[in-house]
Scaffold this motif. Structure first.
Motif, PDB file in Angstrom:
ATOM      1  N   ARG A   1       0.856  -1.065   0.104  1.00 56.89           N
ATOM      2  CA  ARG A   1      -0.162   0.341   0.143  1.00 56.89           C
ATOM      3  C   ARG A   1       1.270   1.474   0.375  1.00 56.89           C
ATOM      4  O   ARG A   1       0.820   1.968  -0.811  1.00 56.89           O
ATOM      5  CB  ARG A   1      -0.682   0.042   1.171  1.00 56.89           C
ATOM      6  CG  ARG A   1      -1.272   1.362   1.263  1.00 56.89           C
ATOM      7  CD  ARG A   1      -3.126   1.333   0.503  1.00 56.89           C
ATOM      8  NE  ARG A   1      -3.484  -0.008   0.645  1.00 56.89           N
ATOM      9  CZ  ARG A   1      -4.980  -0.121   0.470  1.00 56.89           C
ATOM     10  NH1 ARG A   1      -4.966   1.334   1.297  1.00 56.89           N
ATOM     11  NH2 ARG A   1      -5.799  -0.513   0.663  1.00 56.89           N
TER      12      ARG A   1
ATOM     13  N   HIS B   1       1.174   4.559  -2.631  1.00 54.96           N
ATOM     14  CA  HIS B   1       1.262   5.681  -2.832  1.00 54.96           C
ATOM     15  C   HIS B   1       2.773   6.665  -3.435  1.00 54.96           C
ATOM     16  O   HIS B   1       3.223   7.910  -2.939  1.00 54.96           O
ATOM     17  CB  HIS B   1       0.889   5.943  -1.057  1.00 54.96           C
ATOM     18  CG  HIS B   1      -0.388   5.818  -0.553  1.00 54.96           C
ATOM     19  ND1 HIS B   1      -1.538   6.065  -1.611  1.00 54.96           N
ATOM     20  CD2 HIS B   1      -0.494   5.076   0.298  1.00 54.96           C
ATOM     21  CE1 HIS B   1      -2.387   5.940  -0.703  1.00 54.96           C
ATOM     22  NE2 HIS B   1      -2.003   5.015  -0.025  1.00 54.96           N
TER      23      HIS B   1
ATOM     24  N   LYS C   1       5.823   5.539  -3.119  1.00 54.78           N
ATOM     25  CA  LYS C   1       6.867   5.483  -1.776  1.00 54.78           C
ATOM     26  C   LYS C   1       8.293   4.550  -1.739  1.00 54.78           C
ATOM     27  O   LYS C   1       7.276   3.525  -2.724  1.00 54.78           O
ATOM     28  CB  LYS C   1       6.368   5.729  -0.426  1.00 54.78           C
ATOM     29  CG  LYS C   1       5.682   6.287  -0.004  1.00 54.78           C
ATOM     30  CD  LYS C   1       6.328   8.393   0.209  1.00 54.78           C
ATOM     31  CE  LYS C   1       5.139   9.451   0.437  1.00 54.78           C
ATOM     32  NZ  LYS C   1       6.019  10.266  -0.102  1.00 54.78           N
TER      33      LYS C   1
ATOM     34  N   ASP D   1      -1.856   4.340   4.495  1.00 59.65           N
ATOM     35  CA  ASP D   1      -2.759   5.266   3.950  1.00 59.65           C
ATOM     36  C   ASP D   1      -2.627   6.941   4.890  1.00 59.65           C
ATOM     37  O   ASP D   1      -2.502   8.144   4.453  1.00 59.65           O
ATOM     38  CB  ASP D   1      -4.308   5.435   4.292  1.00 59.65           C
ATOM     39  CG  ASP D   1      -4.337   4.347   2.584  1.00 59.65           C
ATOM     40  OD1 ASP D   1      -3.722   4.370   2.072  1.00 59.65           O
ATOM     41  OD2 ASP D   1      -5.385   3.471   3.250  1.00 59.65           O
TER      42      ASP D   1
ATOM     43  N   PHE E   1       1.054   8.341   4.688  1.00 57.34           N
ATOM     44  CA  PHE E   1       1.255   8.411   3.446  1.00 57.34           C
ATOM     45  C   PHE E   1       0.244   9.093   1.884  1.00 57.34           C
ATOM     46  O   PHE E   1       0.446   9.792   0.921  1.00 57.34           O
ATOM     47  CB  PHE E   1       2.379   7.458   2.064  1.00 57.34           C
ATOM     48  CG  PHE E   1       3.343   6.910   2.761  1.00 57.34           C
ATOM     49  CD1 PHE E   1       4.599   7.829   3.348  1.00 57.34           C
ATOM     50  CD2 PHE E   1       3.566   5.685   3.730  1.00 57.34           C
ATOM     51  CE1 PHE E   1       5.682   7.346   4.122  1.00 57.34           C
ATOM     52  CE2 PHE E   1       4.459   5.130   4.507  1.00 57.34           C
ATOM     53  CZ  PHE E   1       5.271   5.880   4.533  1.00 57.34           C
ATOM     54  N   GLU E   2      -0.973   9.034   2.639  1.00 54.07           N
ATOM     55  CA  GLU E   2      -1.761  10.105   1.418  1.00 54.07           C
ATOM     56  C   GLU E   2      -2.576  10.931   2.700  1.00 54.07           C
ATOM     57  O   GLU E   2      -2.962  10.972   3.412  1.00 54.07           O
ATOM     58  CB  GLU E   2      -3.452   8.577   1.459  1.00 54.07           C
ATOM     59  CG  GLU E   2      -4.021   9.083   0.789  1.00 54.07           C
ATOM     60  CD  GLU E   2      -5.149   8.521  -0.392  1.00 54.07           C
ATOM     61  OE1 GLU E   2      -6.142   8.899  -0.548  1.00 54.07           O
ATOM     62  OE2 GLU E   2      -5.043   7.156   1.133  1.00 54.07           O
TER      63      GLU E   2
ATOM     64  N   LYS F   1      -5.322  11.482   4.712  1.00 52.31           N
ATOM     65  CA  LYS F   1      -5.992  10.221   5.243  1.00 52.31           C
ATOM     66  C   LYS F   1      -5.272   9.950   7.422  1.00 52.31           C
ATOM     67  O   LYS F   1      -4.868   9.427   7.994  1.00 52.31           O
ATOM     68  CB  LYS F   1      -5.904   9.333   5.208  1.00 52.31           C
ATOM     69  CG  LYS F   1      -6.504   8.838   3.494  1.00 52.31           C
ATOM     70  CD  LYS F   1      -8.026   8.528   3.704  1.00 52.31           C
ATOM     71  CE  LYS F   1      -8.739   8.457   3.326  1.00 52.31           C
ATOM     72  NZ  LYS F   1      -8.131   6.746   2.257  1.00 52.31           N
TER      73      LYS F   1
END
Length: 438
Positions: A23, A27, A29, A333, A336-337, A340
């Motif tokens: 995940r 994003h 990374k 999330d 890195f988002e 969120k």
């Protein structure tokens, strides 16, 4: 600004660690996973997956030996070629390992093989054989899982754990399973279903004591009906001896109890402990729960060190694969988002299935927990016990047929469902559907 090798370094290539890594890579990374053994962790290699395959084999054996004649079939000759079965099961597990590994590669996640030890809050030393490399990361996730524990009892060198259960090259004739948790009842059920004389040794009066009392009582009666010998109130084993013929003899702590002799295997399943000893957590200020070793985390998987996180079995909260996966994805999330910052997983109303014989599906509060929270006067319980349609044409007395047990625990005037508990043969799909309603 400090430069690191990776944005996120995950220690542990199990289900939770891999889910987080993939995940985070999604994003954009730069991510790496450190693993010292096989990809997929406990669940894939020595847990859920091989256990369910063993459960299915045992269930098929029981159907062929006991059930098919009631439907008009001639009694088949049931003999398991265990070495062939093990070979096919292990080949499937190996294929899953490769799928997990290739999934990381497709996601652009780097793989590092070896043992990880913290040098500082952003640096981990990874040792593989005699080679050590230092890896740095902005953020580090600990998802190393756990392993079966063996108590300090004389003679445990003659015992196996759940890991050893999957290494057996042939079926035993007589087995002693020590433990009262879900692993113990699952493996006892498998052995018994495959025709092994099975003894279950529990410290107190029954297994699964933390489950709803009526559910654990129902399982207890069913295990006895199937022929499992349950040794109660033993306070555990005092010692295990190896006989002259190579078989084992186990002695209980409670005085006056007859020892169990001539066991081909003694399987210890008293619980699991986290794999934290070699991480050097003190070095980076990551605190663990005293006496247990589980890593302290908050609701967001934060440890007591600012940039270090932890999830899964190493935290000892809800030791289930889907929970580790969910927690990992939400953590990635959150880190890195954009938007969120409050992303986290909920550890409430987590459905659980126990692959005992019969299976158990449960979600929410037990009746006693609901009474403690809402008060006896505000609780209403709906329950039913009956032989299901599968056993309708069985040529036996109705009272002798295996029973399904269902229970709803409701609270308040609106009768909000706060607990669901089911026990029956192959109940998993039905219980999962009902748990979605909760």
């Amino acid at each position: 600004m400090t430069s690191y090798d990776f944005d996120l370094l995950v220690i542990g290539g199990g289900s939770g660690g891999i889910a987080t890594a993939k995940r985070a890579a999604l994003h954009g990374k730069k991510v790496a996973v450190v693993e010292r053994a096989r990809w997929g962790g406990t669940c894939v290699n020595v847990g859920c997956v091989p256990k369910k395959i063993m459960y299915t084999a045992a269930s098929l054996a029981e159907q062929m030996k006991h059930d098919v004649v009631h439907f008009g079939f001639e009694q088949p000759q049931v003999k398991l070629d265990y070495p062939l079965f093990k070979k096919r099961r292990d080949a499937y597990i190996l294929r899953l390992d490769k799928i997990y590994e290739s999934g990381l590669a497709k996601s652009g996640v780097a793989k590092i093989i070896g043992d990880a030890t913290f040098l500082d809050a952003h640096t981990v030393a990874v040792t593989n054989d005699e080679t050590t490399q230092n890896v740095t990361a902005d953020k580090i996730l600990i998802a190393v899982g756990g392993r079966p524990m063996l108590p300090d009892v004389p003679g445990t060198e003659h015992c196996i754990t759940s890991d050893g259960f999957f290494e057996m090259e042939e079926l035993p004739t007589k087995a002693v399973v020590v433990g009262a948790g879900y692993i113990a009842v699952e493996l006892a059920g498998v052995l018994n279903g495959l025709g092994v004389e099975t003894h279950l040794v529990v410290r107190k009066h029954k297994a699964l004591r933390t489950f709803d009392e009526e559910i654990s009582d129902h399982l207890d009666k069913e295990m006895m009906r199937q022929g499992i010998t349950i040794h109660r109130n033993t306070m555990g084993l005092s010692r295990i001896e190896k006989q002259d013929d190579g078989k084992k003899k186990v002695f209980m702590v409670t005085e006056g109890m007859e020892p169990i002799a001539d066991a081909d295997i003694v399987l210890y399943a008293p619980g699991r402990i986290p794999n934290t000893e070699t991480l050097n957590l003190d070095k980076v200020g990551v605190e663990v729960i005293p006496g247990k070793g589980f890593i302290k985390v908050d609701d967001f998987q934060n440890t007591t060190a600012e940039n270090i996180f932890a999830l899964g079995d190493v935290c000892g909260k809800v030791e289930l694969t889907p929970m580790a996966i969910a927690a990992g994805r939400r953590l990635a999330d959150r880190l890195f988002e954009e938007g969120k910052a409050n992303s986290k997983t909920s550890y409430e109303l987590v459905p659980t299935v126990v692959f005992s014989h019969p299976t158990i599906g449960t979600c929410g509060m037990t009746e006693s927990q609901a009474i403690a929270k809402y008060g006896q006067e505000n609780i209403k319980v709906y329950k039913s016990k009956f032989p299901n349609l599968y056993y309708g044409i069985f040529q036996m007395e109705p009272d002798d047929k295996p029973r399904t047990f269902m229970k709803l625990v409701c609270a308040g005037k609106e009768e909000l469902v706060v607990g669901l508990h089911i026990s029956k043969y192959e109940n998993t799909e039905e219980s999962n559907q009902k748990e979605c309603c909760i």
